[in-house]
Design a protein around this motif. Structure first.
Motif, mmCIF file in Angstrom:
data_model
loop_
_atom_site.group_PDB
_atom_site.id
_atom_site.type_symbol
_atom_site.label_atom_id
_atom_site.label_comp_id
_atom_site.label_asym_id
_atom_site.label_seq_id
_atom_site.Cartn_x
_atom_site.Cartn_y
_atom_site.Cartn_z
ATOM 1 N N LEU A 18 -41.320 91.729 28.322
ATOM 2 C CA LEU A 18 -42.621 91.335 29.065
ATOM 3 C C LEU A 18 -42.290 90.822 30.667
ATOM 4 O O LEU A 18 -40.963 90.649 30.715
ATOM 5 C CB LEU A 18 -42.992 90.109 28.381
ATOM 6 C CG LEU A 18 -44.468 89.833 28.984
ATOM 7 C CD1 LEU A 18 -45.452 90.508 28.138
ATOM 8 C CD2 LEU A 18 -44.571 88.319 28.479
ATOM 9 N N ARG B 9 -43.902 86.034 34.131
ATOM 10 C CA ARG B 9 -44.922 85.484 34.893
ATOM 11 C C ARG B 9 -45.015 84.411 35.537
ATOM 12 O O ARG B 9 -44.324 83.323 34.832
ATOM 13 C CB ARG B 9 -46.405 85.346 34.224
ATOM 14 C CG ARG B 9 -47.088 86.792 33.942
ATOM 15 C CD ARG B 9 -46.933 87.230 32.637
ATOM 16 N NE ARG B 9 -48.059 88.385 32.171
ATOM 17 C CZ ARG B 9 -47.684 89.466 31.804
ATOM 18 N NH1 ARG B 9 -46.297 89.965 31.934
ATOM 19 N NH2 ARG B 9 -48.457 90.355 31.262
ATOM 20 N N ASN C 274 -42.143 81.522 24.698
ATOM 21 C CA ASN C 274 -43.541 82.380 25.101
ATOM 22 C C ASN C 274 -43.897 83.465 24.111
ATOM 23 O O ASN C 274 -43.316 84.437 24.176
ATOM 24 C CB ASN C 274 -43.349 82.994 26.854
ATOM 25 C CG ASN C 274 -44.620 83.658 27.039
ATOM 26 O OD1 ASN C 274 -45.730 83.510 26.494
ATOM 27 N ND2 ASN C 274 -44.460 84.375 28.238
ATOM 28 N N PRO C 275 -44.239 83.024 22.850
ATOM 29 C CA PRO C 275 -44.458 84.199 21.922
ATOM 30 C C PRO C 275 -45.689 85.215 22.217
ATOM 31 O O PRO C 275 -46.458 84.594 23.096
ATOM 32 C CB PRO C 275 -45.017 83.103 20.850
ATOM 33 C CG PRO C 275 -45.474 82.058 21.332
ATOM 34 C CD PRO C 275 -44.871 81.658 22.793
ATOM 35 N N PRO C 276 -45.802 86.225 21.437
ATOM 36 C CA PRO C 276 -47.010 87.047 21.607
ATOM 37 C C PRO C 276 -48.238 86.087 21.387
ATOM 38 O O PRO C 276 -48.256 85.295 20.406
ATOM 39 C CB PRO C 276 -46.859 88.208 20.435
ATOM 40 C CG PRO C 276 -45.459 87.842 20.069
ATOM 41 C CD PRO C 276 -45.001 86.702 20.432
ATOM 42 N N TYR C 277 -49.211 86.148 22.058
ATOM 43 C CA TYR C 277 -50.333 85.020 21.601
ATOM 44 C C TYR C 277 -51.743 85.981 21.969
ATOM 45 O O TYR C 277 -53.048 85.317 22.308
ATOM 46 C CB TYR C 277 -50.337 83.870 22.229
ATOM 47 C CG TYR C 277 -50.267 83.861 23.752
ATOM 48 C CD1 TYR C 277 -51.251 84.118 24.511
ATOM 49 C CD2 TYR C 277 -49.137 83.286 24.393
ATOM 50 C CE1 TYR C 277 -51.273 84.232 26.068
ATOM 51 C CE2 TYR C 277 -49.065 83.327 25.698
ATOM 52 C CZ TYR C 277 -49.899 83.679 26.508
ATOM 53 O OH TYR C 277 -49.897 83.479 27.990
ATOM 54 N N VAL C 278 -51.876 87.186 22.363
ATOM 55 C CA VAL C 278 -52.978 87.944 22.757
ATOM 56 C C VAL C 278 -53.513 88.574 21.447
ATOM 57 O O VAL C 278 -53.004 89.013 20.510
ATOM 58 C CB VAL C 278 -52.676 89.055 23.669
ATOM 59 C CG1 VAL C 278 -53.930 89.726 24.047
ATOM 60 C CG2 VAL C 278 -51.879 88.574 24.969
ATOM 61 N N VAL D 12 -51.074 96.158 31.868
ATOM 62 C CA VAL D 12 -50.517 95.258 30.802
ATOM 63 C C VAL D 12 -50.367 96.176 29.568
ATOM 64 O O VAL D 12 -49.558 96.499 28.822
ATOM 65 C CB VAL D 12 -51.122 93.916 30.479
ATOM 66 C CG1 VAL D 12 -50.486 93.216 29.262
ATOM 67 C CG2 VAL D 12 -51.188 93.226 31.890
ATOM 68 N N ALA E 129 -44.453 91.899 22.515
ATOM 69 C CA ALA E 129 -44.291 90.766 23.158
ATOM 70 C C ALA E 129 -45.874 90.342 23.415
ATOM 71 O O ALA E 129 -45.815 89.264 23.974
ATOM 72 C CB ALA E 129 -43.537 90.867 24.387
ATOM 73 N N LEU E 130 -46.889 90.767 23.267
ATOM 74 C CA LEU E 130 -48.166 90.585 23.664
ATOM 75 C C LEU E 130 -49.255 90.155 22.509
ATOM 76 O O LEU E 130 -49.587 88.911 22.428
ATOM 77 C CB LEU E 130 -48.785 91.677 24.259
ATOM 78 C CG LEU E 130 -48.358 92.200 25.674
ATOM 79 C CD1 LEU E 130 -48.942 93.248 26.077
ATOM 80 C CD2 LEU E 130 -48.687 91.070 26.473
ATOM 81 N N GLU F 119 -45.632 78.292 25.345
ATOM 82 C CA GLU F 119 -46.762 78.699 26.030
ATOM 83 C C GLU F 119 -48.123 79.080 25.148
ATOM 84 O O GLU F 119 -47.559 79.524 24.119
ATOM 85 C CB GLU F 119 -46.217 80.124 26.730
ATOM 86 C CG GLU F 119 -47.310 80.593 27.677
ATOM 87 C CD GLU F 119 -46.989 81.643 28.933
ATOM 88 O OE1 GLU F 119 -45.880 81.390 29.317
ATOM 89 O OE2 GLU F 119 -47.782 82.434 29.373
HETATM 90 N N1 GLN Z 1 -49.598 86.063 29.404
HETATM 91 C C1 GLN Z 1 -49.601 87.212 29.233
HETATM 92 C C2 GLN Z 1 -50.848 88.081 29.506
HETATM 93 O O1 GLN Z 1 -51.982 87.464 29.456
HETATM 94 C C3 GLN Z 1 -49.387 87.284 27.777
HETATM 95 C C4 GLN Z 1 -48.030 86.815 27.343
HETATM 96 C C5 GLN Z 1 -48.003 86.559 25.813
HETATM 97 O O2 GLN Z 1 -48.644 86.866 24.791
HETATM 98 N N2 GLN Z 1 -46.957 85.816 25.481
HETATM 99 O O3 GLN Z 1 -50.809 89.308 29.689
#
Ligand code: GLN
Length: 285
Positions: A91, A94, A191-195, A205, A213-214, A244
């Motif tokens: 990733l 950011r 900062n784990p995947p969180y989407v 993206v 990672a997303l 995160e």
């Molecule tokens: N901030 C990233 C995004 O919105 C997502 C990163 C994550 O999943 N850790 O593209």
């Protein structure tokens, strides 16, 4: 563009071309031009604007116009005070994630952490930024991806932090994953995947950054459901974890943390969005 177009002309045209696909068209054009010249952007802006356009600019611009992120084209991204190598295996760090470093510094102002863990370290950004702030600390960065670990090791070496950074392979989706970690830790960063799996994401993206990672399931919380319970084994008694979160996840992730007997605070990023949760063991727990 004519053969004798200047860099100033080319930047103007490229910024116009990129305005449809990028939120930062002029900056993108400048970073790609500086990369094609092999110099930093500041020097380019000061000294090279009347020069002819280097041959390497057109192919870089074409890649960006096809939605590839600037950082994958130049192979570099700044994070905190560090300049890091990146590839599509990681990733892109950011600026929003710098909120986690600010949160850690504020949370551990009196007692700097001696042992730091970064879960899903990717490029190593969070681990290396933290180690750069805590010269006495050692740290472990864990990632499931060997390609990511290669990038992180290179960054540890390039930033002079390799002797304090252990980069190890581990996958929290496999039972028993905490056993290999040399805890307990005073500071755990992640900062784990969180989407959400079907979230709308910009093509730069979704089309280019590593999905591992997303994406974190239908509600984006799959990885917090694993990591938060594991903190009880990983954190030292007075340890702090900084995670995160996505901008709309404060309540859901806080609820998970409270259910596992953590006190929770939230810190916002520069845009004012909820971005980092700070977890400490509840005193009575
Ligand atoms: N901030 C990233 C995004 O919105 C997502 C990163 C994550 O999943 N850790 O593209």
């Amino acid at each position: 563009m004519t053969a004798d177009a200047t860099i100033a002309d080319a930047l103007r045209m490229a910024a116009a071309d990129l305005s449809g696909i990028s939120e930062t068209p002029r900056l993108d054009a400048e970073l790609l031009m500086a990369d094609a010249l092999g110099i930093d952007r500041g020097s380019m802006l000061l000294m090279r604007m009347r020069d002819v356009v280097p041959a390497g600019f057109a192919p870089r611009l074409a890649r960006r116009l096809a939605h590839e992120p600037v950082a994958y084209i130049t192979g570099r991204q700044d994070f905190w005070t560090l300049s890091l190598a990146v590839s599509p295996a990681v990733l892109i760090p950011r600026a929003d994630s710098e909120t986690l470093i600010e949160a850690a510094l504020a949370a551990r102002a009196d007692t700097p952490p001696a042992r730091i863990l970064d879960l899903g370290t990717g490029s190593g950004a969070l681990l290396l930024a933290a180690l750069s702030e805590y010269p006495q600390a050692t740290g472990t960065g864990m990632d499931a991806s060997l390609a990511a670990l290669d990038i992180a090791r290179g960054n540890a070496a390039a930033t002079g932090l390799a002797d304090r950074a252990a980069l190890i392979r581990g996958d929290w989706r496999v039972d028993g994953w905490t056993a290999a970690l040399p805890g307990p830790f005073d500071l755990v960063l992640a900062n784990p995947p969180y989407v959400e799996t079907d979230a709308e994401l910009a093509p730069q993206v979704r089309g280019h950054e590593p999905h591992s990672a997303l994406f974190a399931g239908d509600d984006g919380l799959d990885d917090y459901r694993i990591l938060i319970p594991a903190l009880r084994a990983l954190l030292a008694p007075d340890g702090v974890a900084v995670f995160e979160i996505g901008t709309s996840q404060r309540e859901a992730v806080s609820a998970l943390a409270v259910a596992h007997k953590f006190d929770v605070e939230c810190r916002r990023d520069l845009a004012g969005h909820d971005r980092a949760l700070i977890l400490r063991r509840r005193a009575s727990a």
